[in-house]
Design a protein around this motif. Structure first.
Motif, short mmCIF file in Angstrom:
data_model
loop_
_atom_site.label_atom_id
_atom_site.label_comp_id
_atom_site.label_asym_id
_atom_site.label_seq_id
_atom_site.Cartn_x
_atom_site.Cartn_y
_atom_site.Cartn_z
N UNK A 36 22.30 -6.79 60.70
CA UNK A 36 22.73 -6.21 59.42
C UNK A 36 21.87 -5.01 59.06
N UNK A 37 20.59 -5.06 59.37
CA UNK A 37 19.71 -3.91 59.12
C UNK A 37 20.09 -2.75 60.05
N UNK A 38 20.31 -3.05 61.33
CA UNK A 38 20.70 -2.01 62.28
C UNK A 38 22.04 -1.39 61.92
N UNK A 39 23.01 -2.22 61.52
CA UNK A 39 24.31 -1.69 61.13
C UNK A 39 24.21 -0.81 59.90
N UNK A 40 23.30 -1.13 59.00
CA UNK A 40 23.12 -0.32 57.80
C UNK A 40 22.51 1.04 58.09
N UNK A 41 21.73 1.13 59.12
CA UNK A 41 21.06 2.39 59.49
C UNK A 41 21.90 3.17 60.50
N UNK A 42 22.85 2.54 61.14
CA UNK A 42 23.65 3.15 62.21
C UNK A 42 24.24 4.52 61.86
N UNK A 43 24.82 4.73 60.70
CA UNK A 43 25.38 6.06 60.41
C UNK A 43 24.36 7.19 60.45
N UNK A 44 23.10 6.89 60.30
CA UNK A 44 22.08 7.95 60.34
C UNK A 44 21.57 8.21 61.76
N UNK A 45 22.22 7.66 62.76
CA UNK A 45 21.87 7.96 64.14
C UNK A 45 22.09 9.43 64.45
N UNK A 46 22.95 10.06 63.67
CA UNK A 46 23.22 11.48 63.86
C UNK A 46 21.99 12.35 63.58
N UNK A 73 37.25 2.28 63.86
CA UNK A 73 37.52 2.26 65.30
C UNK A 73 36.45 1.47 66.07
N UNK A 74 35.18 1.65 65.68
CA UNK A 74 34.11 0.88 66.33
C UNK A 74 34.24 -0.61 66.03
N UNK A 75 34.67 -0.95 64.82
CA UNK A 75 34.87 -2.35 64.48
C UNK A 75 35.98 -2.95 65.35
N UNK A 76 37.08 -2.20 65.54
CA UNK A 76 38.15 -2.68 66.42
C UNK A 76 37.64 -2.88 67.84
N UNK A 77 36.82 -1.96 68.31
CA UNK A 77 36.21 -2.11 69.64
C UNK A 77 35.35 -3.36 69.69
N UNK A 78 34.59 -3.61 68.64
CA UNK A 78 33.73 -4.80 68.57
C UNK A 78 34.56 -6.08 68.62
N UNK A 79 35.67 -6.11 67.89
CA UNK A 79 36.56 -7.28 67.90
C UNK A 79 37.10 -7.52 69.31
N UNK A 106 30.99 -9.56 62.81
CA UNK A 106 32.06 -8.60 62.48
C UNK A 106 31.94 -8.12 61.03
N UNK A 107 31.79 -9.08 60.13
CA UNK A 107 31.69 -8.72 58.71
C UNK A 107 30.39 -7.97 58.42
N UNK A 108 29.31 -8.32 59.11
CA UNK A 108 28.03 -7.63 58.91
C UNK A 108 28.16 -6.16 59.31
N UNK A 109 28.91 -5.90 60.38
CA UNK A 109 29.12 -4.52 60.81
C UNK A 109 29.83 -3.73 59.72
N UNK A 110 30.91 -4.29 59.20
CA UNK A 110 31.66 -3.59 58.16
C UNK A 110 30.84 -3.43 56.89
N UNK A 111 30.16 -4.49 56.48
CA UNK A 111 29.36 -4.44 55.25
C UNK A 111 28.22 -3.43 55.41
N UNK A 112 27.55 -3.44 56.54
CA UNK A 112 26.43 -2.54 56.76
C UNK A 112 26.82 -1.09 56.75
#
Length: 130
Positions: A36-46, A73-79, A106-112
């Motif tokens: 959940x921490x990694x998913x929350x920071x993921x958008x700043x990988x850019x 799209x990444x969530x669909x890939x994860x599913x 799955x939900x942690x990815x979306x929430x994060x």
């Protein structure tokens, strides 16, 4: 704000998924905490990518990594990935990677990712649908 996204994601995830997370083992809860921490920071990988280009890093909210479309799209890939993985795992592997844990991930990815984008939208403009 960059450092705050991980804790925001974790706290939001815990509040939204309290019942599901309480059913997990301690080991699984630790995995969910880290993810959940990694998913929350993921958008700043850019930021790492933009620092290697001539694009100013303060424009990172206007690139694809800050778009709801990308994370959907990444969530669909994860599913799809977890569905394939469940079919490939043996009985013991499926027991370890149980359906409740997969749903929580799955939900942690979306929430994060969504909590990150919402927090960013409070302080700057985003291209949410790119």
């Amino acid at each position: 704000m960059y450092i705050a996204h991980g804790p925001i994601s974790y706290i939001t995830n815990e509040l939204i998924q309290k019942k599901r997370i309480s059913k997990l083992s301690t080991h699984e809860k630790t995995i969910v905490l880290i993810l959940s921490i990694l998913f929350g920071v993921l958008p700043d990988a850019d930021l790492a990518i933009l620092s290697m280009t001539n694009t100013p890093v303060f424009l990172h909210h206007n690139v694809l990594t800050h778009s709801l479309t990308l994370y959907f799209l990444l969530w669909l890939f994860l599913v799809i990935f977890f569905e394939i993985l469940k079919k490939l795992l043996n009985k013991e592997g499926r027991k370890t990677l149980n359906d409740n844990l997969i749903k929580v991930i799955h939900h942690s990815f979306l929430i994060g990712t969504v909590s990150h984008l919402l927090a960013d939208s409070l302080f700057s403009s985003l291209s949410l649908f790119y």
